[in-house]
Design a protein around this motif. Sequence first.
Motif, PDB file in Angstrom:
ATOM      1  N   HIS A   1       0.767  -1.156   0.215  1.00 36.61           N
ATOM      2  CA  HIS A   1      -0.037  -0.105  -0.029  1.00 36.61           C
ATOM      3  C   HIS A   1       0.904   1.026   0.023  1.00 36.61           C
ATOM      4  O   HIS A   1       1.871   1.377   0.809  1.00 36.61           O
ATOM      5  CB  HIS A   1      -0.819   0.071   1.192  1.00 36.61           C
ATOM      6  CG  HIS A   1      -2.030   1.008   1.377  1.00 36.61           C
ATOM      7  ND1 HIS A   1      -2.707   1.527   0.410  1.00 36.61           N
ATOM      8  CD2 HIS A   1      -2.100   2.205   2.169  1.00 36.61           C
ATOM      9  CE1 HIS A   1      -3.342   2.597   0.554  1.00 36.61           C
ATOM     10  NE2 HIS A   1      -3.020   2.899   1.789  1.00 36.61           N
ATOM     11  N   ASN A   2       0.664   2.298  -0.985  1.00 37.28           N
ATOM     12  CA  ASN A   2       1.193   3.347  -1.098  1.00 37.28           C
ATOM     13  C   ASN A   2       2.767   3.073  -1.747  1.00 37.28           C
ATOM     14  O   ASN A   2       3.671   4.167  -1.331  1.00 37.28           O
ATOM     15  CB  ASN A   2       1.476   4.258   0.140  1.00 37.28           C
ATOM     16  CG  ASN A   2       0.006   4.845   0.570  1.00 37.28           C
ATOM     17  OD1 ASN A   2      -0.622   5.203  -0.398  1.00 37.28           O
ATOM     18  ND2 ASN A   2      -0.207   4.949   1.629  1.00 37.28           N
TER      19      ASN A   2
ATOM     20  N   GLY B   1      -8.529   0.597  -5.031  1.00 41.16           N
ATOM     21  CA  GLY B   1      -7.277   1.192  -4.153  1.00 41.16           C
ATOM     22  C   GLY B   1      -7.690   0.411  -2.892  1.00 41.16           C
ATOM     23  O   GLY B   1      -6.903   0.612  -1.971  1.00 41.16           O
TER      24      GLY B   1
ATOM     25  N   ARG C   1      -3.723   0.259  -2.406  1.00 42.60           N
ATOM     26  CA  ARG C   1      -3.379   1.516  -3.405  1.00 42.60           C
ATOM     27  C   ARG C   1      -1.830   1.199  -3.641  1.00 42.60           C
ATOM     28  O   ARG C   1      -1.004   1.732  -2.943  1.00 42.60           O
ATOM     29  CB  ARG C   1      -3.481   2.970  -2.739  1.00 42.60           C
ATOM     30  CG  ARG C   1      -3.090   3.997  -3.699  1.00 42.60           C
ATOM     31  CD  ARG C   1      -3.227   5.219  -3.321  1.00 42.60           C
ATOM     32  NE  ARG C   1      -2.738   6.251  -4.032  1.00 42.60           N
ATOM     33  CZ  ARG C   1      -1.515   6.747  -3.971  1.00 42.60           C
ATOM     34  NH1 ARG C   1      -0.586   6.407  -3.063  1.00 42.60           N
ATOM     35  NH2 ARG C   1      -1.076   7.921  -4.778  1.00 42.60           N
TER      36      ARG C   1
ATOM     37  N   GLU D   1      -5.011   8.300 -10.926  1.00 43.91           N
ATOM     38  CA  GLU D   1      -6.053   8.028 -10.197  1.00 43.91           C
ATOM     39  C   GLU D   1      -7.373   8.640 -10.599  1.00 43.91           C
ATOM     40  O   GLU D   1      -8.393   8.529  -9.859  1.00 43.91           O
ATOM     41  CB  GLU D   1      -5.718   8.021  -8.692  1.00 43.91           C
ATOM     42  CG  GLU D   1      -4.676   7.054  -8.236  1.00 43.91           C
ATOM     43  CD  GLU D   1      -4.154   7.302  -6.743  1.00 43.91           C
ATOM     44  OE1 GLU D   1      -4.156   6.587  -5.988  1.00 43.91           O
ATOM     45  OE2 GLU D   1      -3.690   8.462  -6.599  1.00 43.91           O
TER      46      GLU D   1
END
Length: 609
Positions: free
Chosen positions: A405-406, A432, A448, A536
């Motif tokens: 994530h990220n 996400g 995400r 996004e």
Amino acid sequence: MEHKSVEGGCGARNQKHECKLLRGAPYGKKKRNEANFPSPSRTMSQPLSSSPESPEGSGRCYAALPAVYLINPFQAVPITTEAMIRRGLPAFQISGLGPAREIADRIRSALHATGNRRLGGANIQINLAPVDLRKSGAYLDLSIAVSILRANAANAANAANAATASLQKAPIASFPSGAAINESHGPTVYLGELALDGRLRPVPRLPALLRECRRLGFRQAVLPACQTHEAGLIPGIRCIGIEFLSELLSPLAGAASARQTQDPGSPLQIKGVAPAPAPILDRLQLDPRARRALAIAAAGWHSMLLIGPPGTGKSSLARSVAPLLAPPDQSECLEILIGGDPLPEIRPAPASGRDGERSPIPGAKSHRQIIEIQRPVRAPHHSITRPAMVGGGSPVAPGEITRAHNGVLLLDELAEFSRDTLQALREPMENGYIDLSRGREQARFPARFLLVATTNPCPCGRHRLGKCSCGPTEIRTYINRILGPLRDRIDLEVRVEGVACEDEQLTGASLRRSVEIARRAQCERLHDSPARSNGEISAAELERFAPLNSKAAQDEWNDFVGSRRHSHRSLAGLRRVARTIADLEGSLEIRATDLQEALYYRCLDRYWS
């Protein structure tokens, strides 16, 4: 004679019965005393009070305390810790928590270390409601011990417990300093693992616990003193640190906890940093368009597929994406910290001290009171199963996409992954997050991530080199694993070949500068949008954030739409990529050349033609 013998026999029997009643009189009298032993009908008709106070001499003491159970790093539920101390043989029973025997022995020893030796021979019943939710975690030790102490303090008539009887008037302790554990600040939660001597040990995943406690309405937390600086990562909740369980009982020991109260002026801070530049990027002999694709993917958060023969640098190129990404902001750092591996015990170093040791979180390092966070890079092997990739199990646990994530999810040799595993990536790439349901458990995990994948063009990898031994059916079967809905969600399809690059404008340093300029332009444009980058932007917001104002760009777009070779999702991806290319060039509008370059990075259809 016969009559006398019968009468004498009856008298003897009556005399024995009378003696038996006399011997049992004290027991019978005590049994009939409803103040000490209420009848079953009366007990069932009068529910137990949730107040820690009980009628004097009732033979039972009850207390209830709110607590929090962390199901996973992103989800917690409120629970209630109930304690009942009653007359009977020594026992310690726990329901709703396991393994109960180990927890009971540990808490009983810790209570004995506080000086409450009478509790060692008490009949204690603990219940963690709701019982149908099976719980685990040593951080519940402190909450259970506090509920027992409250129940013990409810019997004010017991002179032996006068030291703890003050718990009836104050929530736990009334310290002389202003930093006492005063529940007037709001609901208080108690977190900590107890050692046998009553010492509090660190709580794993404390930031995740505190964030969920704040969400559930708690405004104050009592936790191990060694973690008060780590608790400073979560604002909005007052944290008080203690070293021993006895500090909750003795007013003199309260000064220690007062010193451990979180200082809002000097909490532990987190800072997003970028990883060190990869020098291999300047040494690779790559096509200039492949280097250009790296900057586009990093600047606009576009998923990318690198395709080419073995030995052309696909894997090295994929690992060079992470150093080009912008450092994570504060909210992203906290999400990375919570979703990653648990932090070790962090103590602030003195002003002239050395830097702290490196954290087990990939890319996280503690410097005095600052934790440096880098974007995670997860590279699972192609033999990974679907539950390990997206999450699952019992209890439901996050998978690799949540740990990325990220950050970057790097899938080397994409076509070697199982089809089910690849198709499970479709919804997380678009939404996400991922929703999982396993039996009675449901969970939502953030996901995400930036997908960067590599693949060979065929099973032998020598397609278009004149040495391929694969037939057309084998090639089509091999590459069909990444076609269809998954391909629609990949914005960049880059052909990698061993071509020398002598363009000085495409070095690693120049690419990083271009990415920083494009990121600043996106932040200014998307400041009031839920999207964080061009990749996004939703399809409904394309006309707002990626308009086609020039006639040439509009005509080029109409040709794309009229060809009917692309789905609506892939057309939206083309427009997002064109917007990022324009940002890299410093253009405020999308030009026709930007759309043409975006179309170039859809090379799968041309690669086998």
